[in-house]
Scaffold this active site. Sequence first.
Site, short mmCIF file in Angstrom:
data_model
loop_
_atom_site.label_atom_id
_atom_site.label_comp_id
_atom_site.label_asym_id
_atom_site.label_seq_id
_atom_site.Cartn_x
_atom_site.Cartn_y
_atom_site.Cartn_z
N TYR A 8 -19.40 -41.26 31.47
CA TYR A 8 -20.16 -40.43 30.68
C TYR A 8 -19.58 -39.75 29.49
CZ TYR A 8 -23.21 -36.02 29.69
OH TYR A 8 -23.90 -35.24 28.96
N ASP A 28 -12.30 -41.96 24.96
CA ASP A 28 -13.04 -40.58 25.22
C ASP A 28 -12.31 -39.56 26.22
OD1 ASP A 28 -16.45 -39.44 26.38
OD2 ASP A 28 -14.43 -38.45 25.69
N LYS A 66 -13.46 -29.63 25.39
CA LYS A 66 -13.08 -28.76 26.76
C LYS A 66 -11.81 -28.10 26.60
CE LYS A 66 -15.65 -32.02 29.78
NZ LYS A 66 -16.69 -31.29 30.29
P1 KE4 Z 1 -20.03 -31.88 25.88
O1 KE4 Z 1 -21.27 -32.29 25.02
O2 KE4 Z 1 -20.82 -31.28 27.25
O3 KE4 Z 1 -19.20 -30.84 25.58
O4 KE4 Z 1 -19.01 -33.05 26.10
C1 KE4 Z 1 -19.83 -34.65 26.70
C2 KE4 Z 1 -18.80 -35.21 27.32
C3 KE4 Z 1 -18.23 -36.02 26.84
N1 KE4 Z 1 -17.33 -36.90 27.28
C4 KE4 Z 1 -16.75 -36.90 28.62
C5 KE4 Z 1 -15.80 -37.81 29.20
C6 KE4 Z 1 -17.33 -35.74 29.16
O5 KE4 Z 1 -17.15 -35.36 30.45
C7 KE4 Z 1 -18.27 -34.95 28.80
C8 KE4 Z 1 -18.92 -33.71 29.33
N2 KE4 Z 1 -18.75 -33.38 30.76
C9 KE4 Z 1 -19.75 -32.88 31.59
C10 KE4 Z 1 -18.88 -32.76 33.15
N3 KE4 Z 1 -18.81 -34.03 33.70
C11 KE4 Z 1 -20.12 -31.79 31.01
C12 KE4 Z 1 -20.80 -30.68 32.10
C13 KE4 Z 1 -22.28 -30.40 31.76
O6 KE4 Z 1 -22.85 -31.77 31.37
O7 KE4 Z 1 -22.78 -29.65 31.80
#
Ligand code: KE4
Length: 422
Positions: free
Chosen positions: A138, A233, A261
């Site tokens: 993701y 990523d 994060k």
């Molecule tokens: P954000 O747009 O949520 O800040 O980041 C997206 C993203 C991009 N790349 C990786 C590897 C990520 O894990 C994420 C976001 N992770 C999720 C949890 N697995 C965020 C939690 C959510 O969607 O509320």
Amino acid sequence: MSYFSDAREVIAGGVNSPVRAFAGVGGEPVFFHSASGARVQSEDGREYIDYVGSWGPMILGHAHPEVIETVIETARDGLSFGAPCVLETRIAEKVCAMLPSVDKVRMVSSGTEATMSAIRLARGHTGRDKIVKFEGCYHGHSDSLLIKAGSGALTLGVPSSPGVPAGLAEHTITLSFNDIDGVRSAFAELGDQIACVIVEPIAGNMNMVKPVAGFLEALREECTGAGALLIFDEVMTGFRVARGCAQSLYGVEPDITTLGKVIGGGMPAAAYCGRGDVMASIAPDGPVYQAGTLSGNPVAMAAGLKTLELIDNDEFWTALSATTQSLVDGLAAAAEETGVPVAVENEGGMFGLVFTDRDRVSTFDDVAAADVDRFKRFFHGMLDEGIYLAPSAFEAGFVSAAHGAAEIDQTISAARKVMATL
Ligand code: KE4
């Protein structure tokens, strides 16, 4: 009346991010009121040991006094300028110092923005349209990447979302994580059309899956050979699995790294960064456009910089890794004692737990075949015991520096009790 029913009256789905809605585990989500160290307090007065940590940012523990203090001090001088400030330079210098593969940084406000911009940069820099991603990974919710995605998309069973035009989706090639032959075949067939490969170097959105030997090296070799860019990523793994991120563990240097994060320390901040010649293609130096009103926001920069400063030492990582190892060893022992088949994984402050009779999960199919119903029962049993895990079988877990022996012992004791009921 419930907090969730109230929220659902005015918020789409009652949440501002789908994975929070407990759709992956059933029941109503816990509404948090406050958090400190390794523990969170709910609106209805309960306390939990937290292994989500806001999905990764809270590596120091919640409400770390030095981070809170710097946020307050910085906020007193103004919240946002929309003009450069020195704090942006300082955090960019810190990222460059901690990541040898990074010459230049661009700050943004979310991981999605970071990966979306990195894809556009790769396409603009190479003049090519196709991108390669891996099923179960993701990378946020931008159109090109919301195809066979993990995390909440997988949890809710919509890995390829409606609303993504077919004309765009056709440029995303989705391969199987850890399938080296599949990567080589794709490059043999389409190599000169591929702008980039984007990969989570350790996958954390289909639970936790590490790269098999040679996988990341193969991506590096194929990208270099085809003139494509390799994007790691590291929004989740960045400054979470190691002081130098996942790339320092495997000795593979990407052309672009995305971060998020931890680098915001709990505030909205993320980044894409990498080779100077590639980053030179980004406006205003280059033609590839990307912008953001709150990019480099001083308060977020202060929180992120303080966080990075506090974790940039070997002692921090030795202690964090030991705590995570003790948690994972305890979970595995509890599973063994109760005859519940699990596969566990860990690196730095990140861990995975999958209910499966496999010794290890190495592919999306391995994770997809896991016992999700057993996970749901485990999740709720642990919640009843005061342990807050990620509300999805397809998410990783996170340990902070604030988790100590007391928290680990309480967690393992709860796991032994709950696993006996599975
Ligand atoms: P954000 O747009 O949520 O800040 O980041 C997206 C993203 C991009 N790349 C990786 C590897 C990520 O894990 C994420 C976001 N992770 C999720 C949890 N697995 C965020 C939690 C959510 O969607 O509320």
